[in-house]
Design a protein around this motif. Structure first.
Motif, PDB file in Angstrom:
ATOM      1  N   ALA A  73       0.831  -1.208   0.000  1.00 13.97           N
ATOM      2  CA  ALA A  73       0.000   0.000   0.000  1.00 13.97           C
ATOM      3  C   ALA A  73       0.864   1.255   0.000  1.00 13.97           C
ATOM      4  N   LEU A  74       1.918   1.268   0.792  1.00 15.29           N
ATOM      5  CA  LEU A  74       2.814   2.426   0.847  1.00 15.29           C
ATOM      6  C   LEU A  74       3.489   2.657  -0.502  1.00 15.29           C
ATOM      7  N   LEU A  75       3.993   1.595  -1.109  1.00 12.82           N
ATOM      8  CA  LEU A  75       4.659   1.725  -2.408  1.00 12.82           C
ATOM      9  C   LEU A  75       3.687   2.180  -3.499  1.00 12.82           C
ATOM     10  N   ALA A  76       2.474   1.624  -3.505  1.00 13.49           N
ATOM     11  CA  ALA A  76       1.474   2.025  -4.503  1.00 13.49           C
ATOM     12  C   ALA A  76       1.050   3.470  -4.288  1.00 13.49           C
ATOM     13  N   THR A  77       0.932   3.885  -3.046  1.00 14.66           N
ATOM     14  CA  THR A  77       0.587   5.277  -2.750  1.00 14.66           C
ATOM     15  C   THR A  77       1.681   6.207  -3.258  1.00 14.66           C
ATOM     16  N   THR A  78       2.924   5.809  -3.101  1.00 13.63           N
ATOM     17  CA  THR A  78       4.041   6.607  -3.607  1.00 13.63           C
ATOM     18  C   THR A  78       3.944   6.777  -5.116  1.00 13.63           C
ATOM     19  N   LEU A  79       3.606   5.700  -5.821  1.00 12.44           N
ATOM     20  CA  LEU A  79       3.425   5.812  -7.272  1.00 12.44           C
ATOM     21  C   LEU A  79       2.274   6.746  -7.609  1.00 12.44           C
ATOM     22  N   ALA A  80       1.157   6.589  -6.911  1.00  7.30           N
ATOM     23  CA  ALA A  80      -0.026   7.398  -7.202  1.00  7.30           C
ATOM     24  C   ALA A  80       0.238   8.881  -6.980  1.00  7.30           C
ATOM     25  N   ARG A  81       1.162   9.205  -6.096  1.00 14.03           N
ATOM     26  CA  ARG A  81       1.469  10.601  -5.794  1.00 14.03           C
ATOM     27  C   ARG A  81       2.552  11.195  -6.684  1.00 14.03           C
ATOM     28  N   LEU A 116      -1.290   6.070 -12.786  1.00 17.59           N
ATOM     29  CA  LEU A 116      -2.327   5.111 -13.183  1.00 17.59           C
ATOM     30  C   LEU A 116      -2.141   3.762 -12.497  1.00 17.59           C
ATOM     31  N   VAL A 117      -0.918   3.277 -12.490  1.00 21.16           N
ATOM     32  CA  VAL A 117      -0.623   1.984 -11.862  1.00 21.16           C
ATOM     33  C   VAL A 117      -0.861   2.057 -10.360  1.00 21.16           C
ATOM     34  N   GLY A 118      -0.368   3.113  -9.736  1.00 18.15           N
ATOM     35  CA  GLY A 118      -0.535   3.256  -8.296  1.00 18.15           C
ATOM     36  C   GLY A 118      -1.990   3.279  -7.877  1.00 18.15           C
ATOM     37  N   VAL A 119      -2.806   4.071  -8.574  1.00 23.19           N
ATOM     38  CA  VAL A 119      -4.230   4.147  -8.243  1.00 23.19           C
ATOM     39  C   VAL A 119      -4.898   2.788  -8.468  1.00 23.19           C
ATOM     40  N   GLY A 120      -4.562   2.126  -9.572  1.00 19.64           N
ATOM     41  CA  GLY A 120      -5.150   0.813  -9.854  1.00 19.64           C
ATOM     42  C   GLY A 120      -4.791  -0.221  -8.803  1.00 19.64           C
ATOM     43  N   LEU A 121      -3.531  -0.256  -8.389  1.00 21.99           N
ATOM     44  CA  LEU A 121      -3.110  -1.231  -7.386  1.00 21.99           C
ATOM     45  C   LEU A 121      -3.717  -0.921  -6.019  1.00 21.99           C
ATOM     46  N   LEU A 122      -3.864   0.360  -5.698  1.00 18.61           N
ATOM     47  CA  LEU A 122      -4.533   0.718  -4.449  1.00 18.61           C
ATOM     48  C   LEU A 122      -5.989   0.250  -4.467  1.00 18.61           C
ATOM     49  N   ALA A 123      -6.645   0.375  -5.623  1.00 24.49           N
ATOM     50  CA  ALA A 123      -8.033  -0.084  -5.736  1.00 24.49           C
ATOM     51  C   ALA A 123      -8.125  -1.589  -5.520  1.00 24.49           C
ATOM     52  N   ASN A 142       8.363 -16.592 -14.968  1.00 25.10           N
ATOM     53  CA  ASN A 142       8.668 -15.716 -13.840  1.00 25.10           C
ATOM     54  C   ASN A 142       7.708 -14.522 -13.810  1.00 25.10           C
ATOM     55  N   GLY A 143       6.565 -14.661 -14.492  1.00 25.50           N
ATOM     56  CA  GLY A 143       5.604 -13.569 -14.589  1.00 25.50           C
ATOM     57  C   GLY A 143       4.822 -13.349 -13.311  1.00 25.50           C
ATOM     58  N   MET A 144       4.154 -12.211 -13.276  1.00 21.99           N
ATOM     59  CA  MET A 144       3.309 -11.854 -12.140  1.00 21.99           C
ATOM     60  C   MET A 144       1.994 -11.334 -12.686  1.00 21.99           C
ATOM     61  N   PHE A 145       0.985 -11.302 -11.819  1.00 19.74           N
ATOM     62  CA  PHE A 145      -0.307 -10.774 -12.228  1.00 19.74           C
ATOM     63  C   PHE A 145      -1.110 -10.379 -11.011  1.00 19.74           C
ATOM     64  N   VAL A 146      -2.142  -9.601 -11.267  1.00 19.48           N
ATOM     65  CA  VAL A 146      -3.113  -9.248 -10.237  1.00 19.48           C
ATOM     66  C   VAL A 146      -4.383 -10.006 -10.596  1.00 19.48           C
ATOM     67  N   ASP A 147      -4.802 -10.886  -9.707  1.00 15.43           N
ATOM     68  CA  ASP A 147      -5.992 -11.702  -9.970  1.00 15.43           C
ATOM     69  C   ASP A 147      -7.241 -10.891  -9.660  1.00 15.43           C
ATOM     70  N   THR A 148      -7.880 -10.418 -10.715  1.00 15.85           N
ATOM     71  CA  THR A 148      -9.114  -9.642 -10.551  1.00 15.85           C
ATOM     72  C   THR A 148     -10.340 -10.485 -10.880  1.00 15.85           C
ATOM     73  N   SER A 149     -10.144 -11.797 -11.008  1.00 12.73           N
ATOM     74  CA  SER A 149     -11.282 -12.665 -11.305  1.00 12.73           C
ATOM     75  C   SER A 149     -12.227 -12.707 -10.113  1.00 12.73           C
ATOM     76  N   ARG A 150     -13.474 -12.964 -10.382  1.00 13.97           N
ATOM     77  CA  ARG A 150     -14.487 -12.987  -9.322  1.00 13.97           C
ATOM     78  C   ARG A 150     -14.142 -14.029  -8.257  1.00 13.97           C
TER      79      ARG A 150
END
Length: 178
Positions: A73-81, A116-123, A142-150
């Motif tokens: 959360a701290l890192l994403a907030t830093t990006l968003a700012r 954009l990335v920071g706000v999205g990750l915070l959401a 070695n990939g990563m993802f954000v699982d937004t599936s229901r």
């Protein structure tokens, strides 16, 4: 878009660096329908823009790999700012409501992407939780993802590619030798 950016890295893709030059960055932005103020009036990404976006890619991966939710959360907030002023909700040309995050007038391409990335990750952190930031389950990726599936059961960064490779390998392993 955040995970697509992270997964352009040569550490993820066997094809090598997927953002090798400013033209590739321009294609990436177009594929994600991103119209950044820093590239208004026909400007195209520069080598400096690319270098900054590649550094941003490392920062985004660090957020996805953070083991503590508070740290993510701290890192994403830093990006968003980095260059953001405040989010807003506006109608697009089709009359649909769309989020818009205003950025400072002199924001770079990387700074606008960071917002954009920071706000999205915070959401995602708020609505779904930190455990939705995941590594691909394929042993060859070695990939990563954000699982937004229901259901929250996604296992692969690119299900059609990584998931299919694992399924084919499992199928072949079950077949008796010829």
């Amino acid at each position: 878009m955040a995970t697509d950016l992270v997964n352009t890295s040569p550490a993820v893709q066997s094809a090598g660096e997927l953002l090798p030059n400013p033209a590739a960055l321009a294609r990436f932005l177009a594929e994600h329908d991103l119209h950044l103020d820093a590239l208004a009036a026909g400007h195209t990404p520069s080598r400096d823009d690319l270098d900054q976006v590649l550094a941003l890619r490392r920062d985004v991966r660090a957020i996805l790999e953070a083991t503590a939710e508070e740290h993510a959360a701290l890192l994403a907030t830093t990006l968003a700012r980095r260059a953001g002023t405040a989010p807003g909700l506006y109608r697009d040309t089709d009359g649909r409501w769309q989020w818009y995050v205003a950025t400072t007038p002199q924001a770079s391409v990387a700074d606008e992407l960071a917002v954009l990335v920071g706000v999205g990750l915070l959401a995602v952190l708020r609505t779904l939780s930190h455990d939705r930031f995941r590594h691909c389950a394929s042993p060859a990726c070695n990939g990563m993802f954000v699982d937004t599936s229901r259901a929250g059961r996604r296992r692969y960064c690119t299900p059609d590619l990584c998931g299919n490779r694992v399924n084919v390998a499992n199928h072949r392993a079950r077949r008796p030798p010829a």
